[in-house]
Every structure is written in C-alpha cells, then in structure tokens.
Design a protein around this motif. Structure first.
Motif, short mmCIF file in Angstrom:
data_model
loop_
_atom_site.label_atom_id
_atom_site.label_comp_id
_atom_site.label_asym_id
_atom_site.label_seq_id
_atom_site.Cartn_x
_atom_site.Cartn_y
_atom_site.Cartn_z
N THR A 26 54.81 59.56 8.04
CA THR A 26 53.96 60.45 8.83
C THR A 26 52.50 60.25 8.48
OG1 THR A 26 55.70 62.12 9.02
CG2 THR A 26 53.43 62.87 9.33
N ILE A 27 52.22 60.18 7.19
CA ILE A 27 50.83 60.02 6.74
C ILE A 27 50.28 58.65 7.14
CG2 ILE A 27 49.40 59.78 4.66
CD1 ILE A 27 51.34 61.91 3.40
N VAL A 28 51.06 57.59 6.92
CA VAL A 28 50.59 56.24 7.25
C VAL A 28 50.31 56.12 8.73
CG1 VAL A 28 51.25 53.80 7.34
CG2 VAL A 28 51.68 55.13 5.27
N ASN A 29 51.18 56.65 9.57
CA ASN A 29 50.95 56.56 11.01
C ASN A 29 49.72 57.34 11.44
OD1 ASN A 29 53.18 55.02 12.66
ND2 ASN A 29 54.25 56.02 10.97
N ASN A 30 49.44 58.44 10.76
CA ASN A 30 48.21 59.17 11.06
C ASN A 30 46.97 58.41 10.59
OD1 ASN A 30 48.33 62.17 12.21
ND2 ASN A 30 50.25 61.75 11.14
#
Length: 253
Positions: free
Chosen positions: A238-242
């Motif tokens: 989730t963090i990487v995609n954001n």
C-alpha cells in the motif's frame, strides 16, 4: 507485524530502544538504509564525489521508507476507507522510540490518507537522515574546488562496506530470486517504486526478470509466511504504491 522466528540480526525495524538516538551505536533504520542505497558513490560531476538518486522525488521515497518501517514494526495499521481507499492509523499501544518515526507516528494519531502523510512527513527527512548516515561513517562530507576557485561541499563514499552489503541483499532478491526478508523486500520495492532502479544497472542489471520480480514485491507478493508477515506485505505494498503515485502523478498535476 514482525516475524517471531527470524534471526535477531535479520531484520531491523524502528521498534526498540536501539533506535532511540539514531546515532553510530544504534542499528540503522529502514529510511537510513534506503538513503544509503540511493547514494551513488561515483554519481557526481567530479571524480570521487557522489550524488543521491531521485533527488526530485526524494521526500516521497524517504517518507515511504519511514511508513514502511512503522508498518514492519507494528506501529501503524491500515484502515479501509470509501471507494477502496486506505488510510493509516497509529497503533496507540505500540509507539516507536526512534525520533523520526515517532514524528510520523504522532501525525497518524487518527486515520489519514497515505498521500497526505507522505506530503506531510517527507519534506523534512533528507537532512536528518543524511546526518545519521554520515554519523555512521557510510557517507562523508568533503569539499572540492569548483573552477579552481570556490570550495563546494560534496558527498563522498565513507569507505565502509554497508552499502555494498545492502546492494548485495537487494541483488540476491531481484537477480537471483532469493526469498526476501520483509526489510529487504521493502527496500527493493521502494527502489523500484522510486523509479531509480535503472540507475543501479551496473550493480543490479535492468532486465525483464528483474522488473518482473520487482513488480511482485511492489504488489506485496513475497513469501508465504505467517499471518503477521502477510499484514506487513499488504501494508508495505500500500505504501509503495502510494509512493509511486506521488512520485509519478502528483508532480505533473
């Protein structure tokens, strides 16, 4: 969200007193190791000087590393939102002791969107994180004369082997297909998400196989371990995609 059976030295998260000061005698946090990885020892205009890859989007990437470390340490959790959105919220009973991580943890005292958190915590990270890496001796500040007249400050290789070991860990996962630890998976995914991985081509060949493995890490498709690790995989993805959205879409709008 930590693995109960992994070796004590296999993973480092921001949880634990060893990170309280962020100095030479403490274990490096994920954001410190990411900045060290992004450091290109021969990337400067002058021979023997270095540069940091992805400077134009660095604050998004460093912010993502802090959040990923909070997730791996079980300090934050995801909260589902409307229309498939995801927010982050601090785990009240599990505050981190590291100062930089604590500032990010304090900011998510209530559910907040990941994009907003990155924009809030990221811009102030470069200087203190670089100071920590320099304090460890992995990078050093030097001076060079520009045009033979003016002294300028430059970054130089500190002469330790830590960056080489980090690159070897990431290379083993992306090139050789080794099973990553959560920490190495996060580092590799953030490098890929930042768009800087092609700059590592001499150390990590930019091939279709590497891209395919990096894509899996970006999606959280690594390991089939315990339930706690599955939560860490999802949160990291989730963090990487954001970070990718912030780094590639937002600057153009």
């Amino acid at each position: 969200m930590t693995e109960p059976n992994r070796p004590a030295d296999a993973e480092q998260s921001v949880s634990g007193d060893q990170h309280a000061g962020g100095g030479r005698d403490t274990a490096p946090t994920l954001v410190e190791d990411l900045l060290l990885l992004l450091f290109q020892p021969d990337g400067g205009l002058q021979q023997g000087t270095g540069s940091i890859a992805g400077e134009n989007i660095l604050f998004y990437v460093l912010g993502g590393a802090v959040l990923a470390d909070l997730g791996l340490g079980g300090h934050v959790r995801t909260i589902p939102g409307a229309l498939g959105s995801v927010s982050l919220e601090a785990v009240a009973e599990n505050p981190p002791t590291d100062e930089l991580a604590r500032a990010a943890w304090d900011y998510v005292d209530r559910p907040r969107g990941v994009q907003g958190v990155l924009a809030s915590i990221g811009p102030t990270l470069r200087t203190p994180v670089l100071d920590r890496v320099i304090a460890r001796g992995d990078i050093r500040r030097g001076t060079r004369k520009a045009l033979g007249l003016f002294e300028t400050s430059v970054l130089e290789d500190g002469g330790t082997d830590r960056r080489a070991r980090l690159v070897a860990d990431v290379r083993a996962v992306l090139v050789d297909g080794a099973e990553p630890t959560p920490r190495v998976a996060a580092l590799a995914a953030l490098l890929y998400g930042s768009g800087t991985l092609p700059q590592f081509d001499r150390e990590i060949p930019w091939t279709s196989e590497v891209i395919a493995r990096a894509e899996k890490l970006k999606k959280g498709e690594w390991s089939a371990g315990a339930a706690a690790e599955a939560v860490a995989r999802t949160l990291t993805a989730t963090i990487v995609n954001n970070v990718i959205i912030a780094a590639t879409v937002l600057p153009r709008t």
